[in-house]
Design an enzyme around this catalytic site. Sequence first.
Site, short mmCIF file in Angstrom:
data_model
loop_
_atom_site.label_atom_id
_atom_site.label_comp_id
_atom_site.label_asym_id
_atom_site.label_seq_id
_atom_site.Cartn_x
_atom_site.Cartn_y
_atom_site.Cartn_z
N GLU A 1 0.84 -1.21 0.00
CA GLU A 1 0.00 0.00 0.00
C GLU A 1 0.87 1.25 0.00
O GLU A 1 0.53 2.27 -0.60
CB GLU A 1 -0.96 -0.03 1.20
CG GLU A 1 -2.10 -1.03 0.95
CD GLU A 1 -2.65 -1.70 2.19
OE1 GLU A 1 -2.43 -1.20 3.30
OE2 GLU A 1 -3.28 -2.77 2.03
N GLY B 1 -6.03 -8.27 1.12
CA GLY B 1 -7.36 -7.69 1.33
C GLY B 1 -8.39 -8.16 0.32
O GLY B 1 -9.49 -7.60 0.24
P1 PGA Z 1 -4.81 -8.92 4.55
O1 PGA Z 1 -3.60 -7.87 4.57
O2 PGA Z 1 -4.48 -10.00 5.55
O3 PGA Z 1 -6.02 -8.12 4.94
O4 PGA Z 1 -4.89 -9.47 3.17
C1 PGA Z 1 -2.28 -8.29 4.69
C2 PGA Z 1 -1.35 -7.10 4.68
O5 PGA Z 1 -1.66 -6.10 4.01
O6 PGA Z 1 -0.29 -7.10 5.33
#
Ligand code: PGA
Length: 257
Positions: free
Chosen positions: A100, A176
């Site tokens: 991100e 996500g």
């Molecule tokens: P998630 O995120 O488990 O919600 O897929 C993992 C992360 O971004 O570290």
Amino acid sequence: MKGRKPIIAGNWKMYKTAAETRAFVSEFIGMLSNRTLKCEVVLAPPFTSIHSAVTGTAGTSIGIAGQNLHWENDGAFTGEVSGPMLKEAGCSHVIIGHSERRQLFGDTDETINLKIDAALRNDLIPIFCLGETLQEREAGITFEVVTRQLTAGLGAISFSDAESFIIAYEPVWAIGTGKTASPEQAQEIHAFLRNELRLLRGSEFSDSVRILYGGSVKPDNACSLMNCEDIDGGLVGGASLKASDFLGIIKEGTEKD
Ligand code: PGA
């Protein structure tokens, strides 16, 4: 697991105020009661909740991580937080190069390298994230991409203590999305990364460094992922926000064969 102590780390992203953090921590610690953990546990709350997390977990072995840091120790960098600040706030770890941050906030291989250096300089254990996008996987360049990220991230930084360094392989398409890499897909990249690390840093380092998997880890897939030879734990986003799910991942991922 493979002679390396597993780590389950929760990345809370931009969730949980200080009050919500206090509530989570007290519920979670209550659930742990006298359980002897077979893994290291790390929580990465937002900056403003670090104090609550640190005070709430005092006296336990739970580590607290920042989710990012600036590579300078101080300076005119509005909105940034530095290594000495995280250290003083009680952090033991810091997440660096999360996808991100790479995608939305301009983190590059070069700045990630500077941030890893800053973390080590300030006695913070980096949780260095890397992973390919869906487009890159479909184009068949996954190995090329993760090799570039790994090599550039480590750069010329001189360090040899594998215990104080963590890598997290997080395929961007699995973050996500509810779409987890299969244990075979994840293991393939983890084994590849470990071999690359052997070439870059020698086998003593590559044999002992922990490589976590991240991307839609849940209690019901934790066991099959964490039992893979080269997977040493998980970096958990969504499922780390609920104490019972997070504990479920710890149990399934590190206490079952
Ligand atoms: P998630 O995120 O488990 O919600 O897929 C993992 C992360 O971004 O570290």
